[in-house]
Design an enzyme around this catalytic site. Structure first.
Site, PDB file in Angstrom:
ATOM      1  N   TRP A 128      69.033  13.086  44.163  1.00 59.05           N
ATOM      2  CA  TRP A 128      68.716  12.384  45.418  1.00 59.05           C
ATOM      3  C   TRP A 128      67.216  12.233  45.634  1.00 59.05           C
ATOM      4  O   TRP A 128      66.795  11.610  46.588  1.00 59.05           O
ATOM      5  CB  TRP A 128      69.364  13.120  46.600  1.00 59.05           C
ATOM      6  CG  TRP A 128      70.854  12.963  46.647  1.00 59.05           C
ATOM      7  CD1 TRP A 128      71.615  12.165  45.830  1.00 59.05           C
ATOM      8  CD2 TRP A 128      71.773  13.582  47.565  1.00 59.05           C
ATOM      9  NE1 TRP A 128      72.942  12.251  46.183  1.00 59.05           N
ATOM     10  CE2 TRP A 128      73.068  13.118  47.242  1.00 59.05           C
ATOM     11  CE3 TRP A 128      71.625  14.478  48.612  1.00 59.05           C
ATOM     12  CZ2 TRP A 128      74.199  13.530  47.939  1.00 59.05           C
ATOM     13  CZ3 TRP A 128      72.756  14.889  49.315  1.00 59.05           C
ATOM     14  CH2 TRP A 128      74.028  14.416  48.985  1.00 59.05           C
ATOM     15  N   GLU A 188      59.308  11.943  37.062  1.00 63.44           N
ATOM     16  CA  GLU A 188      58.423  11.909  38.239  1.00 63.44           C
ATOM     17  C   GLU A 188      57.608  13.197  38.348  1.00 63.44           C
ATOM     18  O   GLU A 188      56.481  13.197  38.836  1.00 63.44           O
ATOM     19  CB  GLU A 188      59.252  11.638  39.498  1.00 63.44           C
ATOM     20  CG  GLU A 188      59.698  10.183  39.545  1.00 63.44           C
ATOM     21  CD  GLU A 188      61.065   9.949  40.134  1.00 63.44           C
ATOM     22  OE1 GLU A 188      61.558  10.793  40.890  1.00 63.44           O
ATOM     23  OE2 GLU A 188      61.651   8.890  39.817  1.00 63.44           O
ATOM     24  N   GLY A 213      64.563   3.837  38.403  1.00 61.37           N
ATOM     25  CA  GLY A 213      64.287   3.226  39.702  1.00 61.37           C
ATOM     26  C   GLY A 213      63.802   1.794  39.630  1.00 61.37           C
ATOM     27  O   GLY A 213      63.317   1.246  40.615  1.00 61.37           O
ATOM     28  N   GLY A 222      70.023   8.284  40.016  1.00 66.83           N
ATOM     29  CA  GLY A 222      69.148   8.396  41.179  1.00 66.83           C
ATOM     30  C   GLY A 222      69.683   7.548  42.329  1.00 66.83           C
ATOM     31  O   GLY A 222      70.588   7.947  43.049  1.00 66.83           O
ATOM     32  N   GLY A 223      69.154   6.329  42.447  1.00 67.39           N
ATOM     33  CA  GLY A 223      69.459   5.460  43.590  1.00 67.39           C
ATOM     34  C   GLY A 223      70.946   5.318  43.895  1.00 67.39           C
ATOM     35  O   GLY A 223      71.355   5.397  45.060  1.00 67.39           O
TER      36      GLY A 223
HETATM   37  C1  PEP Z   1      66.669   9.529  38.212  1.00 70.21           C
HETATM   38  O1  PEP Z   1      66.312   9.822  39.327  1.00 70.21           O
HETATM   39  O2  PEP Z   1      66.708  10.402  37.351  1.00 70.21           O
HETATM   40  C2  PEP Z   1      67.070   8.147  37.937  1.00 70.21           C
HETATM   41  C3  PEP Z   1      67.532   7.851  36.757  1.00 70.21           C
HETATM   42  O3  PEP Z   1      66.917   7.238  38.957  1.00 70.21           O
HETATM   43  P1  PEP Z   1      67.601   5.773  39.059  1.00 70.21           P
HETATM   44  O4  PEP Z   1      69.069   5.957  38.765  1.00 70.21           O
HETATM   45  O5  PEP Z   1      67.366   5.345  40.479  1.00 70.21           O
HETATM   46  O6  PEP Z   1      66.941   4.899  38.058  1.00 70.21           O
END
Ligand code: PEP
Length: 256
Positions: free
Chosen positions: A10, A97, A173, A234-235
Protein backbone atom coordinates in the site's frame (compact mmCIF):
# COMPACT_ATOMS: atom_id res chain seq x y z
CA UNK A 1 5.05 -27.10 -6.46
CA UNK A 2 4.99 -23.39 -5.80
CA UNK A 3 1.85 -21.90 -4.28
CA UNK A 4 0.99 -18.54 -5.88
CA UNK A 5 1.76 -15.58 -3.65
CA UNK A 6 0.18 -12.16 -4.13
CA UNK A 7 1.13 -9.30 -1.83
CA UNK A 8 -0.32 -5.80 -1.72
CA UNK A 9 2.09 -2.97 -1.08
CA UNK A 10 0.00 0.00 0.00
CA UNK A 11 3.05 2.29 0.20
CA UNK A 12 2.16 5.61 1.90
CA UNK A 13 -1.52 5.46 0.95
CA UNK A 14 -4.96 5.08 2.56
CA UNK A 15 -6.02 6.27 6.00
CA UNK A 16 -7.05 4.19 9.00
CA UNK A 17 -10.68 3.87 8.00
CA UNK A 18 -9.95 3.03 4.36
CA UNK A 19 -7.21 0.53 5.33
CA UNK A 20 -9.61 -1.37 7.58
CA UNK A 21 -12.38 -1.21 4.99
CA UNK A 22 -10.19 -2.69 2.22
CA UNK A 23 -8.82 -5.35 4.57
CA UNK A 24 -12.37 -6.23 5.68
CA UNK A 25 -13.58 -6.60 2.11
CA UNK A 26 -10.61 -8.79 1.17
CA UNK A 27 -11.20 -10.92 4.23
CA UNK A 28 -14.84 -11.50 3.39
CA UNK A 29 -14.11 -12.29 -0.26
CA UNK A 30 -10.87 -14.28 0.08
CA UNK A 31 -10.19 -14.87 3.75
CA UNK A 32 -10.66 -18.64 3.62
CA UNK A 33 -8.64 -19.31 0.44
CA UNK A 34 -5.86 -21.83 0.95
CA UNK A 35 -4.71 -22.25 -2.66
CA UNK A 36 -3.02 -18.85 -2.75
CA UNK A 37 -0.91 -16.94 -0.25
CA UNK A 38 -2.10 -13.36 0.20
CA UNK A 39 -0.40 -10.66 2.26
CA UNK A 40 -1.27 -7.03 2.89
CA UNK A 41 1.50 -4.55 3.62
CA UNK A 42 0.00 -1.34 5.03
CA UNK A 43 2.01 1.56 6.47
CA UNK A 44 3.54 0.83 9.90
CA UNK A 45 0.96 2.91 11.78
CA UNK A 46 -1.95 0.84 10.46
CA UNK A 47 -0.41 -2.62 10.88
CA UNK A 48 -2.13 -3.42 14.17
CA UNK A 49 -5.55 -2.22 13.05
CA UNK A 50 -5.35 -4.06 9.72
CA UNK A 51 -4.05 -7.17 11.51
CA UNK A 52 -7.05 -7.05 13.85
CA UNK A 53 -9.41 -6.91 10.87
CA UNK A 54 -7.62 -9.84 9.19
CA UNK A 55 -7.62 -11.99 12.34
CA UNK A 56 -9.18 -15.39 11.75
CA UNK A 57 -8.54 -15.25 7.99
CA UNK A 58 -5.76 -16.72 5.85
CA UNK A 59 -4.62 -13.28 4.73
CA UNK A 60 -1.22 -12.48 6.20
CA UNK A 61 0.16 -9.17 7.38
CA UNK A 62 3.41 -7.72 6.08
CA UNK A 63 5.43 -4.55 6.59
CA UNK A 64 7.01 -2.35 3.94
CA UNK A 65 10.34 -1.91 5.70
CA UNK A 66 12.27 -2.80 8.84
CA UNK A 67 15.46 -1.78 10.62
CA UNK A 68 18.50 -3.95 11.24
CA UNK A 69 18.51 -3.75 15.05
CA UNK A 70 16.10 -5.26 17.57
CA UNK A 71 15.84 -2.17 19.80
CA UNK A 72 17.68 0.92 20.91
CA UNK A 73 18.41 4.53 20.02
CA UNK A 74 17.32 4.49 16.37
CA UNK A 75 14.80 7.30 16.17
CA UNK A 76 12.05 6.70 13.66
CA UNK A 77 12.93 3.09 12.93
CA UNK A 78 10.87 -0.06 13.50
CA UNK A 79 12.41 -3.42 14.39
CA UNK A 80 11.70 -7.01 13.45
CA UNK A 81 10.49 -7.96 16.93
CA UNK A 82 8.07 -5.00 16.82
CA UNK A 83 6.68 -6.25 13.51
CA UNK A 84 6.24 -9.74 14.96
CA UNK A 85 4.58 -8.21 18.02
CA UNK A 86 1.82 -6.69 15.85
CA UNK A 87 1.33 -9.91 13.88
CA UNK A 88 3.49 -9.47 10.78
CA UNK A 89 4.79 -12.54 8.99
CA UNK A 90 6.30 -10.81 5.96
CA UNK A 91 8.43 -7.76 5.35
CA UNK A 92 9.30 -6.12 2.03
CA UNK A 93 13.03 -5.40 1.86
CA UNK A 94 14.86 -3.42 -0.81
CA UNK A 95 11.82 -2.01 -2.61
CA UNK A 96 13.00 0.25 -5.42
CA UNK A 97 11.53 3.31 -3.72
CA UNK A 98 13.69 2.57 -0.70
CA UNK A 99 16.74 1.94 -2.89
CA UNK A 100 16.32 4.94 -5.16
CA UNK A 101 14.29 7.51 -3.19
CA UNK A 102 15.57 6.84 0.34
CA UNK A 103 19.04 5.67 -0.77
CA UNK A 104 19.26 2.17 0.72
CA UNK A 105 22.36 0.27 -0.33
CA UNK A 106 22.82 -3.41 -1.16
CA UNK A 107 24.79 -3.70 2.07
CA UNK A 108 21.95 -2.34 4.22
CA UNK A 109 19.41 -4.50 2.39
CA UNK A 110 21.54 -7.59 3.07
CA UNK A 111 21.85 -6.68 6.76
CA UNK A 112 18.06 -6.34 6.99
CA UNK A 113 17.49 -9.70 5.29
CA UNK A 114 19.90 -11.49 7.64
CA UNK A 115 18.44 -9.85 10.73
CA UNK A 116 14.77 -10.47 10.00
CA UNK A 117 15.47 -14.12 9.17
CA UNK A 118 16.99 -14.41 12.64
CA UNK A 119 13.74 -13.07 14.09
CA UNK A 120 11.56 -15.45 12.06
CA UNK A 121 10.08 -12.92 9.62
CA UNK A 122 9.81 -13.77 5.93
CA UNK A 123 11.50 -11.24 3.65
CA UNK A 124 10.13 -10.30 0.24
CA UNK A 125 13.39 -9.23 -1.39
CA UNK A 126 12.93 -6.77 -4.26
CA UNK A 127 15.28 -6.48 -7.21
CA UNK A 128 14.97 -4.66 -10.50
CA UNK A 129 16.73 -2.55 -13.06
CA UNK A 130 16.18 1.08 -14.02
CA UNK A 131 15.13 2.01 -17.55
CA UNK A 132 18.60 3.24 -18.56
CA UNK A 133 20.11 -0.01 -17.30
CA UNK A 134 17.67 -2.06 -19.38
CA UNK A 135 18.30 0.10 -22.43
CA UNK A 136 22.05 -0.36 -21.95
CA UNK A 137 21.62 -4.15 -21.89
CA UNK A 138 22.58 -4.34 -18.21
CA UNK A 139 19.41 -5.89 -16.75
CA UNK A 140 21.01 -9.27 -16.11
CA UNK A 141 24.09 -7.80 -14.46
CA UNK A 142 22.12 -5.39 -12.26
CA UNK A 143 19.54 -7.93 -11.09
CA UNK A 144 22.16 -10.64 -10.47
CA UNK A 145 24.32 -8.28 -8.41
CA UNK A 146 21.35 -7.02 -6.36
CA UNK A 147 20.21 -10.56 -5.64
CA UNK A 148 23.65 -11.96 -4.81
CA UNK A 149 24.31 -9.06 -2.47
CA UNK A 150 20.91 -9.35 -0.78
CA UNK A 151 21.40 -13.08 -0.16
CA UNK A 152 25.00 -12.90 1.04
CA UNK A 153 25.24 -15.08 4.15
CA UNK A 154 21.70 -16.49 3.86
CA UNK A 155 21.84 -20.24 4.54
CA UNK A 156 20.26 -22.87 2.34
CA UNK A 157 17.80 -23.81 5.09
CA UNK A 158 16.70 -20.17 5.34
CA UNK A 159 15.82 -19.89 1.66
CA UNK A 160 12.36 -21.40 2.23
CA UNK A 161 11.49 -18.17 4.07
CA UNK A 162 12.57 -15.93 1.19
CA UNK A 163 10.39 -14.59 -1.62
CA UNK A 164 12.02 -12.63 -4.43
CA UNK A 165 10.06 -9.89 -6.21
CA UNK A 166 11.32 -8.84 -9.64
CA UNK A 167 10.24 -5.25 -10.03
CA UNK A 168 11.66 -3.36 -13.00
CA UNK A 169 11.89 0.21 -11.75
CA UNK A 170 10.50 1.60 -15.01
CA UNK A 171 7.31 -0.45 -14.54
CA UNK A 172 6.50 0.55 -10.96
CA UNK A 173 3.59 2.95 -10.70
CA UNK A 174 3.94 3.93 -14.35
CA UNK A 175 1.12 1.90 -15.88
CA UNK A 176 3.70 0.35 -18.20
CA UNK A 177 4.17 -3.27 -17.16
CA UNK A 178 6.95 -5.53 -18.39
CA UNK A 179 5.81 -7.85 -21.15
CA UNK A 180 5.23 -11.42 -20.00
CA UNK A 181 8.36 -12.45 -21.92
CA UNK A 182 10.50 -9.73 -20.31
CA UNK A 183 9.29 -10.81 -16.87
CA UNK A 184 9.78 -14.51 -17.61
CA UNK A 185 13.36 -13.95 -18.86
CA UNK A 186 14.38 -12.25 -15.62
CA UNK A 187 12.50 -14.78 -13.47
CA UNK A 188 14.40 -17.59 -15.21
CA UNK A 189 17.64 -15.74 -14.51
CA UNK A 190 16.76 -15.33 -10.83
CA UNK A 191 15.78 -18.98 -10.45
CA UNK A 192 18.96 -20.22 -12.11
CA UNK A 193 21.11 -17.87 -10.05
CA UNK A 194 19.53 -19.19 -6.85
CA UNK A 195 20.01 -22.76 -8.11
CA UNK A 196 23.70 -21.99 -8.67
CA UNK A 197 24.09 -20.29 -5.29
CA UNK A 198 22.32 -23.09 -3.38
CA UNK A 199 21.05 -26.08 -5.34
CA UNK A 200 18.43 -26.94 -7.89
CA UNK A 201 15.76 -27.81 -5.32
CA UNK A 202 16.13 -24.40 -3.65
CA UNK A 203 15.89 -22.73 -7.07
CA UNK A 204 12.82 -24.72 -8.05
CA UNK A 205 11.03 -24.00 -4.77
CA UNK A 206 11.74 -20.25 -4.77
CA UNK A 207 8.62 -18.10 -5.11
CA UNK A 208 9.32 -15.24 -7.52
CA UNK A 209 6.76 -12.46 -7.75
CA UNK A 210 6.54 -9.98 -10.57
CA UNK A 211 5.80 -6.36 -9.62
CA UNK A 212 5.25 -3.32 -11.78
CA UNK A 213 1.82 -2.04 -12.86
CA UNK A 214 0.04 -5.36 -12.34
CA UNK A 215 -3.68 -4.83 -12.91
CA UNK A 216 -6.71 -7.07 -13.42
CA UNK A 217 -6.30 -6.59 -17.19
CA UNK A 218 -2.70 -7.85 -17.41
CA UNK A 219 -2.53 -10.27 -14.46
CA UNK A 220 -3.39 -13.39 -16.47
CA UNK A 221 -0.78 -12.90 -19.19
CA UNK A 222 1.93 -12.32 -16.57
CA UNK A 223 0.88 -15.01 -14.10
CA UNK A 224 0.54 -17.57 -16.87
CA UNK A 225 4.32 -17.53 -17.38
CA UNK A 226 5.99 -20.62 -15.98
CA UNK A 227 8.37 -18.82 -13.63
CA UNK A 228 6.03 -16.04 -12.49
CA UNK A 229 4.68 -17.35 -9.19
CA UNK A 230 2.72 -14.36 -8.03
CA UNK A 231 2.68 -10.59 -7.89
CA UNK A 232 3.71 -7.70 -5.70
CA UNK A 233 0.98 -5.16 -6.37
CA UNK A 234 1.05 -1.47 -5.55
CA UNK A 235 -1.70 0.77 -6.95
CA UNK A 236 -4.15 -2.01 -7.80
CA UNK A 237 -4.00 -3.37 -4.22
CA UNK A 238 -5.55 -0.19 -2.79
CA UNK A 239 -9.07 -1.25 -3.76
CA UNK A 240 -10.65 -4.67 -3.33
CA UNK A 241 -12.35 -4.30 -6.70
CA UNK A 242 -8.96 -4.29 -8.48
CA UNK A 243 -6.98 -6.48 -6.05
CA UNK A 244 -9.43 -9.38 -5.77
CA UNK A 245 -9.45 -10.18 -9.52
CA UNK A 246 -5.63 -10.30 -9.51
CA UNK A 247 -5.67 -12.75 -6.60
CA UNK A 248 -8.43 -14.81 -8.25
CA UNK A 249 -6.34 -14.96 -11.43
CA UNK A 250 -3.32 -16.20 -9.46
CA UNK A 251 -5.53 -18.85 -7.82
CA UNK A 252 -6.98 -20.04 -11.09
CA UNK A 253 -3.58 -20.28 -12.77
CA UNK A 254 -1.86 -21.67 -9.68
CA UNK A 255 0.38 -24.67 -10.07
CA UNK A 256 0.23 -25.77 -6.44
C1 PEP B 1 5.04 -1.84 -5.95
O1 PEP B 1 4.67 -1.02 -5.15
O2 PEP B 1 5.86 -2.69 -5.61
C2 PEP B 1 4.47 -1.82 -7.30
C3 PEP B 1 4.80 -2.76 -8.14
O3 PEP B 1 3.61 -0.78 -7.60
P1 PEP B 1 2.58 -0.71 -8.84
O4 PEP B 1 1.81 -2.01 -8.85
O5 PEP B 1 1.69 0.46 -8.53
O6 PEP B 1 3.38 -0.53 -10.08
Amino acid sequence: MRKPFVAGNWKMNLDLEASCAVAGELKSRLGSATDVTVALCPPFVYLKAVGDVLAGSNIALGAQNVYTEAEGAFTGEVSGPMLLDVGCQYVIIGHSERRHVIGETDELINAKVLKVLEFGLKPIVCVGEKLQQRQAGRTERVVSAQLKNALEGVGKDQMASITVAYEPVWAIGTGQNATPEQAEDVHVLIRSLVSDLYDQRVGEDLIIQYGGSVKPENAAELLRMENVDGALVGGASLKAESFVPIIETARSLGRS
